[in-house]
Design a protein around this motif. Structure first.
Motif, PDB file in Angstrom:
ATOM      1  N   LEU A 155     -19.758  -6.964  -3.247  1.00 16.71           N
ATOM      2  CA  LEU A 155     -20.964  -6.239  -2.824  1.00 16.71           C
ATOM      3  C   LEU A 155     -21.929  -7.170  -2.089  1.00 16.71           C
ATOM      4  CD1 LEU A 155     -22.011  -3.817  -5.712  1.00 16.71           C
ATOM      5  CD2 LEU A 155     -21.074  -3.242  -3.481  1.00 16.71           C
ATOM      6  N   LYS A 156     -22.085  -8.375  -2.607  1.00 15.87           N
ATOM      7  CA  LYS A 156     -22.980  -9.331  -1.971  1.00 15.87           C
ATOM      8  C   LYS A 156     -22.513  -9.642  -0.547  1.00 15.87           C
ATOM      9  CE  LYS A 156     -24.988 -13.951  -2.557  1.00 15.87           C
ATOM     10  NZ  LYS A 156     -25.041 -15.157  -3.430  1.00 15.87           N
ATOM     11  N   SER A 157     -21.200  -9.842  -0.380  1.00 15.51           N
ATOM     12  CA  SER A 157     -20.658 -10.114   0.953  1.00 15.51           C
ATOM     13  C   SER A 157     -20.868  -8.933   1.884  1.00 15.51           C
ATOM     14  CB  SER A 157     -19.168 -10.445   0.859  1.00 15.51           C
ATOM     15  OG  SER A 157     -18.955 -11.687   0.212  1.00 15.51           O
ATOM     16  N   LEU A 158     -20.594  -7.728   1.390  1.00 21.16           N
ATOM     17  CA  LEU A 158     -20.748  -6.526   2.212  1.00 21.16           C
ATOM     18  C   LEU A 158     -22.195  -6.328   2.643  1.00 21.16           C
ATOM     19  CD1 LEU A 158     -18.433  -4.149   0.157  1.00 21.16           C
ATOM     20  CD2 LEU A 158     -18.008  -4.917   2.500  1.00 21.16           C
ATOM     21  N   LYS A 159     -23.117  -6.489   1.704  1.00 23.87           N
ATOM     22  CA  LYS A 159     -24.540  -6.323   2.024  1.00 23.87           C
ATOM     23  C   LYS A 159     -25.022  -7.419   2.965  1.00 23.87           C
ATOM     24  CE  LYS A 159     -25.702  -3.872  -2.253  1.00 23.87           C
ATOM     25  NZ  LYS A 159     -26.461  -3.900  -3.530  1.00 23.87           N
ATOM     26  N   GLY A 160     -24.316  -8.553   2.963  1.00 25.70           N
ATOM     27  CA  GLY A 160     -24.651  -9.635   3.885  1.00 25.70           C
ATOM     28  C   GLY A 160     -24.019  -9.460   5.255  1.00 25.70           C
ATOM     29  N   GLY A 161     -23.352  -8.322   5.472  1.00 25.93           N
ATOM     30  CA  GLY A 161     -22.790  -8.024   6.783  1.00 25.93           C
ATOM     31  C   GLY A 161     -21.363  -8.472   6.981  1.00 25.93           C
ATOM     32  N   GLU A 162     -20.661  -8.815   5.888  1.00 28.68           N
ATOM     33  CA  GLU A 162     -19.281  -9.271   5.986  1.00 28.68           C
ATOM     34  C   GLU A 162     -18.294  -8.100   5.898  1.00 28.68           C
ATOM     35  OE1 GLU A 162     -18.290 -12.317   6.480  1.00 28.68           O
ATOM     36  OE2 GLU A 162     -19.820 -13.697   5.733  1.00 28.68           O
ATOM     37  N   ILE A 163     -17.080  -8.334   6.413  1.00 25.41           N
ATOM     38  CA  ILE A 163     -15.967  -7.405   6.195  1.00 25.41           C
ATOM     39  C   ILE A 163     -15.178  -7.908   4.996  1.00 25.41           C
ATOM     40  CG2 ILE A 163     -13.832  -6.452   7.141  1.00 25.41           C
ATOM     41  CD1 ILE A 163     -15.018  -6.750   9.919  1.00 25.41           C
ATOM     42  N   ASP A 214       0.466 -10.422   3.519  1.00 28.77           N
ATOM     43  CA  ASP A 214      -0.313  -9.330   4.107  1.00 28.77           C
ATOM     44  C   ASP A 214      -1.728  -9.737   4.498  1.00 28.77           C
ATOM     45  OD1 ASP A 214       1.728  -7.483   4.055  1.00 28.77           O
ATOM     46  OD2 ASP A 214       1.171  -6.654   2.104  1.00 28.77           O
ATOM     47  N   PHE A 215      -2.349 -10.613   3.696  1.00 27.58           N
ATOM     48  CA  PHE A 215      -3.734 -10.961   4.018  1.00 27.58           C
ATOM     49  C   PHE A 215      -3.823 -11.677   5.362  1.00 27.58           C
ATOM     50  CE2 PHE A 215      -2.256 -14.865   2.142  1.00 27.58           C
ATOM     51  CZ  PHE A 215      -2.999 -15.872   2.740  1.00 27.58           C
ATOM     52  N   ILE A 216      -2.771 -12.420   5.726  1.00 24.80           N
ATOM     53  CA  ILE A 216      -2.782 -13.123   7.020  1.00 24.80           C
ATOM     54  C   ILE A 216      -2.753 -12.115   8.164  1.00 24.80           C
ATOM     55  CG2 ILE A 216      -1.536 -14.719   8.523  1.00 24.80           C
ATOM     56  CD1 ILE A 216      -0.462 -16.074   6.023  1.00 24.80           C
ATOM     57  N   PHE A 217      -1.832 -11.153   8.075  1.00 26.49           N
ATOM     58  CA  PHE A 217      -1.686 -10.191   9.167  1.00 26.49           C
ATOM     59  C   PHE A 217      -2.829  -9.179   9.180  1.00 26.49           C
ATOM     60  CE2 PHE A 217       2.565 -11.908   8.648  1.00 26.49           C
ATOM     61  CZ  PHE A 217       2.896 -12.190   9.965  1.00 26.49           C
ATOM     62  N   ALA A 218      -3.300  -8.788   8.019  1.00 25.92           N
ATOM     63  CA  ALA A 218      -4.453  -7.883   7.973  1.00 25.92           C
ATOM     64  C   ALA A 218      -5.659  -8.552   8.615  1.00 25.92           C
ATOM     65  CB  ALA A 218      -4.764  -7.487   6.532  1.00 25.92           C
ATOM     66  N   THR A 243     -12.425  -8.235  17.707  1.00 23.28           N
ATOM     67  CA  THR A 243     -13.878  -8.130  17.595  1.00 23.28           C
ATOM     68  C   THR A 243     -14.510  -9.459  17.189  1.00 23.28           C
ATOM     69  OG1 THR A 243     -13.670  -7.368  15.293  1.00 23.28           O
ATOM     70  CG2 THR A 243     -13.799  -5.679  17.001  1.00 23.28           C
ATOM     71  N   LYS A 244     -13.660 -10.512  17.103  1.00 27.76           N
ATOM     72  CA  LYS A 244     -14.131 -11.857  16.754  1.00 27.76           C
ATOM     73  C   LYS A 244     -14.827 -11.894  15.391  1.00 27.76           C
ATOM     74  CE  LYS A 244     -14.578 -13.583  21.500  1.00 27.76           C
ATOM     75  NZ  LYS A 244     -13.878 -12.473  22.144  1.00 27.76           N
ATOM     76  N   ARG A 245     -14.257 -11.147  14.448  1.00 28.60           N
ATOM     77  CA  ARG A 245     -14.823 -11.127  13.106  1.00 28.60           C
ATOM     78  C   ARG A 245     -13.792 -11.631  12.101  1.00 28.60           C
ATOM     79  NH1 ARG A 245     -18.519  -6.379  11.358  1.00 28.60           N
ATOM     80  NH2 ARG A 245     -19.234  -8.168  10.142  1.00 28.60           N
ATOM     81  N   LEU A 246     -14.276 -12.119  10.965  1.00 24.61           N
ATOM     82  CA  LEU A 246     -13.425 -12.631   9.906  1.00 24.61           C
ATOM     83  C   LEU A 246     -13.465 -11.687   8.706  1.00 24.61           C
ATOM     84  CD1 LEU A 246     -14.506 -16.398  10.033  1.00 24.61           C
ATOM     85  CD2 LEU A 246     -12.514 -15.345  11.126  1.00 24.61           C
ATOM     86  N   VAL A 247     -12.413 -11.715   7.910  1.00 22.07           N
ATOM     87  CA  VAL A 247     -12.319 -10.854   6.730  1.00 22.07           C
ATOM     88  C   VAL A 247     -12.310 -11.722   5.478  1.00 22.07           C
ATOM     89  CG1 VAL A 247     -10.995  -9.046   5.567  1.00 22.07           C
ATOM     90  CG2 VAL A 247     -10.934  -9.223   8.068  1.00 22.07           C
ATOM     91  N   ARG A 248     -13.111 -11.334   4.484  1.00 22.57           N
ATOM     92  CA  ARG A 248     -13.107 -11.999   3.184  1.00 22.57           C
ATOM     93  C   ARG A 248     -12.241 -11.145   2.247  1.00 22.57           C
ATOM     94  NH1 ARG A 248     -15.203 -16.332   5.715  1.00 22.57           N
ATOM     95  NH2 ARG A 248     -17.121 -15.733   6.774  1.00 22.57           N
ATOM     96  N   PHE A 249     -11.067 -11.657   1.919  1.00 20.99           N
ATOM     97  CA  PHE A 249     -10.136 -10.875   1.113  1.00 20.99           C
ATOM     98  C   PHE A 249     -10.361 -11.091  -0.376  1.00 20.99           C
ATOM     99  CE2 PHE A 249      -7.849 -10.894   5.122  1.00 20.99           C
ATOM    100  CZ  PHE A 249      -7.439  -9.574   5.197  1.00 20.99           C
ATOM    101  N   MET A 250     -10.179 -10.030  -1.130  1.00 19.89           N
ATOM    102  CA  MET A 250     -10.165 -10.112  -2.588  1.00 19.89           C
ATOM    103  C   MET A 250      -8.724 -10.400  -3.012  1.00 19.89           C
ATOM    104  SD  MET A 250     -12.733  -6.984  -3.591  1.00 19.89           S
ATOM    105  CE  MET A 250     -13.101  -7.665  -5.224  1.00 19.89           C
TER     106      MET A 250
END
Length: 250
Positions: free
Chosen positions: A103-111, A49-53, A60-67
């Protein structure tokens, strides 16, 4: 941060998917913010799922940091890849560290990508979800985007053999309108609303899915498939948890 590993992994995955002629349909990509943090909350029906998500944000040319659970990072093959893509390990015995890293990633502008059900749903319906995703969105002051995946379970899911090279499989990826939980909200109530939205999106994906054979193992029971009911799936999960605990008890 330097992106040495993530882009080549995405490129390799997309090349493989094209070779397998997977019919990937993404709807709602416009809900992904062009800049700034966001919590992407998906259902969980497959080990892939993490690959397809992650494909959902490519328009939007953005990357996702998955937990993901710590064991994935400990594996000799997947571990270096997960660390190279800057995903976030979750040690269930010490969840505060993962929450802080998210939280650190989110506050740094990450998805940041979250599978709120925590484990794969054997029934292919939405399991109960906790309020961690809501707390992250509130703590970082970012939107929360619901997502529904469907079709990924046909490639590799719990209790069934891998079929990683299966061809022509339709994959549906739906993204819903952003939610904006605020401090002072009832986090459990917001989580219930999130679950309802995800369930409605998943139902839409399931009912619009093409070429469903009667009695398919990968179809939920309420739609004529032979997957376990939510109650049966819960019993299977409980038995698995007890067996795992017994193996680790001296």
């Amino acid at each position: 941060m330097a992106e040495i590993v993530y882009p080549p992994v995405i490129g390799a995955a997309r090349t493989l998917f094209r070779a397998l002629d997977l019919k990937i349909r993404i709807e709602g990509a416009e809900h992904i913010p062009r800049t700034g943090g966001a919590v992407l909350v998906s259902n969980h029906i497959s080990y892939l799922d993490f690959i397809f998500a992650g494909l959902s944000t490519l328009p939007t040319k953005r990357l996702v940091r998955f937990m993901a659970k710590k064991e994935v990072f400990d594996h000799k093959i997947s571990g270096p890849l997960m660390r190279g893509m800057h995903h976030i390990p979750v040690d269930r015995a010490a969840g505060a560290a993962a929450f802080g890293a998210a939280l650190k990633s989110l506050k740094g502008g990450e998805i940041v990508g979250v599978f709120a059900e925590a484990t794969i749903s054997r029934s292919f319906t939405i399991k109960e979800i906790k309020n961690g995703a809501v707390r992250m969105a509130v703590g970082a002051k970012v939107p929360m985007i619901p997502m529904a995946l469907w079709g990924t379970q046909r490639l590799w899911t719990k209790g069934h053999p891998k079929k990683l090279l299966q061809r022509h499989v339709p994959i549906t990826i739906l993204l819903g309108e952003p939610m904006h939980p605020q401090r002072g909200d009832d986090y459990d109530a917001v989580s219930a609303d999130l679950r309802e939205r995800m369930a409605a999106m998943l139902d839409q994906a399931q009912r619009s899915y093409p070429e469903i054979p009667p009695g398919a193992w990968w179809q939920p029971r309420h739609l004529g498939g032979t997957a376990p009911t939510p109650e049966e799936a819960a019993e299977m999960d409980e038995a698995e948890a007890k067996a795992r605990e017994a193996r680790h008890t001296p």
